[in-house]
Design a protein around this motif. Structure first.
Motif, PDB file in Angstrom:
ATOM      1  N   SER A  94       0.956  -1.289   0.045  1.00 18.76           N
ATOM      2  CA  SER A  94      -0.036  -0.009   0.007  1.00 18.76           C
ATOM      3  C   SER A  94       0.839   1.236   0.033  1.00 18.76           C
ATOM      4  O   SER A  94       2.069   1.087   0.382  1.00 18.76           O
ATOM      5  N   LEU A  95       0.339   2.311  -0.267  1.00 22.19           N
ATOM      6  CA  LEU A  95       1.081   3.687  -0.403  1.00 22.19           C
ATOM      7  C   LEU A  95       1.110   4.324   1.078  1.00 22.19           C
ATOM      8  O   LEU A  95       0.528   5.425   1.446  1.00 22.19           O
ATOM      9  N   THR A  96       1.468   3.207   2.120  1.00 18.04           N
ATOM     10  CA  THR A  96       1.459   3.689   3.571  1.00 18.04           C
ATOM     11  C   THR A  96       3.063   4.293   3.945  1.00 18.04           C
ATOM     12  O   THR A  96       3.676   3.578   3.585  1.00 18.04           O
ATOM     13  N   ARG A  97       2.988   5.526   4.128  1.00 18.10           N
ATOM     14  CA  ARG A  97       4.560   5.874   4.449  1.00 18.10           C
ATOM     15  C   ARG A  97       4.978   5.608   5.836  1.00 18.10           C
ATOM     16  O   ARG A  97       6.003   5.545   6.175  1.00 18.10           O
ATOM     17  N   ALA A  98       3.873   5.566   6.861  1.00 20.63           N
ATOM     18  CA  ALA A  98       4.275   5.304   8.201  1.00 20.63           C
ATOM     19  C   ALA A  98       3.205   4.642   9.098  1.00 20.63           C
ATOM     20  O   ALA A  98       2.068   4.879   8.602  1.00 20.63           O
ATOM     21  N   LEU A  99       3.355   4.063   9.996  1.00 22.23           N
ATOM     22  CA  LEU A  99       2.087   3.390  10.789  1.00 22.23           C
ATOM     23  C   LEU A  99       2.523   4.013  12.262  1.00 22.23           C
ATOM     24  O   LEU A  99       3.693   4.158  12.607  1.00 22.23           O
ATOM     25  N   VAL A 100       1.522   4.603  12.768  1.00 24.68           N
ATOM     26  CA  VAL A 100       1.681   5.539  14.206  1.00 24.68           C
ATOM     27  C   VAL A 100       0.722   4.961  15.247  1.00 24.68           C
ATOM     28  O   VAL A 100      -0.496   4.312  14.764  1.00 24.68           O
TER      29      VAL A 100
END
Ligand SMILES: Cc1cc2nc3c(=O)[nH]c(=O)nc-3n(C[C@H](O)[C@H](O)[C@H](O)COP(=O)(O)OP(=O)(O)OC[C@H]3O[C@@H](n4cnc5c(N)ncnc54)[C@H](O)[C@@H]3O)c2cc1C
Length: 431
Positions: free
Chosen positions: A181-187
């Motif tokens: 996916s186009l997820t740059r980061a998880l927080v």
């Protein structure tokens, strides 16, 4: 129409954090140069940027809830640069629109990353996330593959995962196809939300647990709140869906509630059933689908959509338990420790209300289910607009247009709820 959200249960993410000192003492003065209504990601970004651009001006941020408890602290923690919901191959999606959107959202990401680093915000920021958009049915697999083709045309080359690889990673063979996916980061979203509030510069005053109930007259504007009246020359309306209460975008947004839950901490055996990777994220390839994360020793599950009203927590719990069981039938139990709902603002064409809506009143509203980064960049640009700080990004934003008009009630209700029911039915196993 309510003036502010009133949720039926607390945010599970916020419940996992230690208690914090809520900033609820009213300031000594009632007169401010700038007041920001709503301290979600949009409002906090506005306040941060205003403070940078006007270091000599005072800014009051008024928040109806406490930090960590609004949608900004109730979301699934994906920092996504997707141009829109989730199929890039949807009919009215031009390549030009998509790439311009992504550049704007990427700017929101860069900004947030810098802020988190500068202020040392502890929010479990994972910048190398294993986050996959997954399809469970052949029809949605086809659409996900078309999305990948689009991504490639935009110069991206996301990895693909087959059922075997997915089963190894997440521990269930429920999905047949996956796309990076186009997820740059998880927080940890509540920790990020709180951290941003605590990092506000010295000329910003935050007032929590205080809703604005009326915004009247001409400049200077008088704001009636739970703690009496405040007056400001400039007002920034950044309370997303509830901007409607102040007459902003009233016929251009609808409220859609969605639901999240955490399992209790899992024991080693059940944790092993969630695959061999220590943490991962699954986003749905269908817009009515289910999001999941393996995080810490828990599973997060998010799904469901209801029109304008929050479902009872028991109903949300039953729905999420069923979806959890369908995906992981072998767990010892399917207990959920925290269940919560959250509201997002949905527009017909996915666009925002943005700009000066009356002399001295600025608004940014329209954050949907992927609004953390979009809210951040829109809030920032709103402050720049008010302070006449021009930039190519702001010029770009000014060209983007706003949301389409929606028919009034009861037509809106009939249209939206019929569409929701139809889409939920069509989603089938993707839910
Ligand atoms: C369950 C769930 C999962 C989601 N997952 C993701 C995800 O993984 N990634 C993503 O990017 N997005 C996700 N979203 C969407 C994301 O949370 C929103 O788009 C984002 O929070 C929007 O930010 P905002 O600041 O514009 O609005 P909000 O976060 O709603 O902030 C608005 C603030 O205004 C306050 N307010 C409202 N009315 C008043 C008033 N009258 N007076 C004072 N204050 C007021 C509210 O209390 C609130 O704090 C999810 C949302 C939900 C509900």
């Amino acid at each position: 129409m309510r003036h502010a959200p009133a949720y039926k249960s607390v945010s599970g993410w916020n419940a996992l954090l230690p208690a914090r000192d809520v900033r609820q003492d009213p300031p000594a003065t009632r007169r401010f140069r700038n007041i920001v209504i709503g301290a979600g990601f949009t409002g906090l970004a506005t306040a941060h940027r205003l403070a940078e651009l006007c270091p000599d001006e005072d800014i009051l941020v008024i928040e109806a809830a406490t930090l960590g408890e609004s949608a900004s602290g109730r979301n699934s923690g994906y920092l996504l640069i997707n141009p829109g919901e989730p199929s890039a191959n949807a009919t009215d999606f031009t390549d030009d629109w998509a790439t311009r959107q992504m550049a704007m959202v990427q700017a929101g990401f860069d900004l947030l990353r810098t802020r988190v680093k500068t202020h040392g915000i502890d929010c479990d920021w994972n910048s190398d996330p294993l986050a996959i958009t997954a399809a469970a049915t052949t029809r949605v697999e086809k659409s996900a593959r078309e999305t990948r083709q689009k991504y490639q045309e935009w110069g991206l080359s996301p990895r693909e995962y087959d059922r075997k690889a997915l089963t190894r990673i997440i521990g269930t063979d429920y999905y047949r196809y996956g796309l990076q996916s186009l997820t740059r980061a998880l927080v940890q979203p509540a920790a990020l939300h709180r951290g941003l509030g605590d990092a506000l510069p010295g000329n910003v005053r935050l007032l929590e647990n205080c809703a604005v109930r009326a915004l009247g007259g001409d400049a200077p504007y008088r704001l009636a709140t739970d703690r009496g009246e405040f007056v400001a020359d400039r007002v920034f309306v950044t309370n997303n869906l509830h901007a409607r209460f102040f007459g902003i975008a009233r016929n251009r947004m609808i409220g859609i509630y969605t639901y999240g839950a955490f399992t209790p901490e899992l024991d080693d055996r059940d944790l092993d059933l969630l695959g061999e990777e220590p943490d991962w994220g699954i986003l749905p390839a269908h817009r009515m689908g289910t999001t999941m994360r393996k995080t810490g020793r828990r599973l997060l599950i998010r799904s469901g959509d209801s029109y304008e009203r929050e479902d009872a927590p028991e109903k949300a719990r039953a729905m999420l338990t069923r979806l959890y069981r369908n995906r992981f039938p072998h767990m010892k139990t399917h207990d959920l420790e925290h269940v919560w709902g959250g509201v997002t603002a949905v527009t017909h064409n996915g666009r925002f209300t943005f700009g000066q809506v009356r002399p001295g009143i600025y608004a940014s509203a329209g954050c949907d289910g992927a609004g953390v980064l979009r809210g951040t960049i829109h809030g920032t640009l709103l402050a720049e607009l008010a302070c006449d700080s021009r930039s190519p990004l702001l010029e770009e934003r000014m060209k983007m247009g706003g949301p389409d008009w929606l028919p009034p009630e009861p037509l809106r209700y009939i249209g939206a709820s019929t569409l929701l029911m139809l889409e939920q039915w069509r989603a089938g196993k993707e839910r």
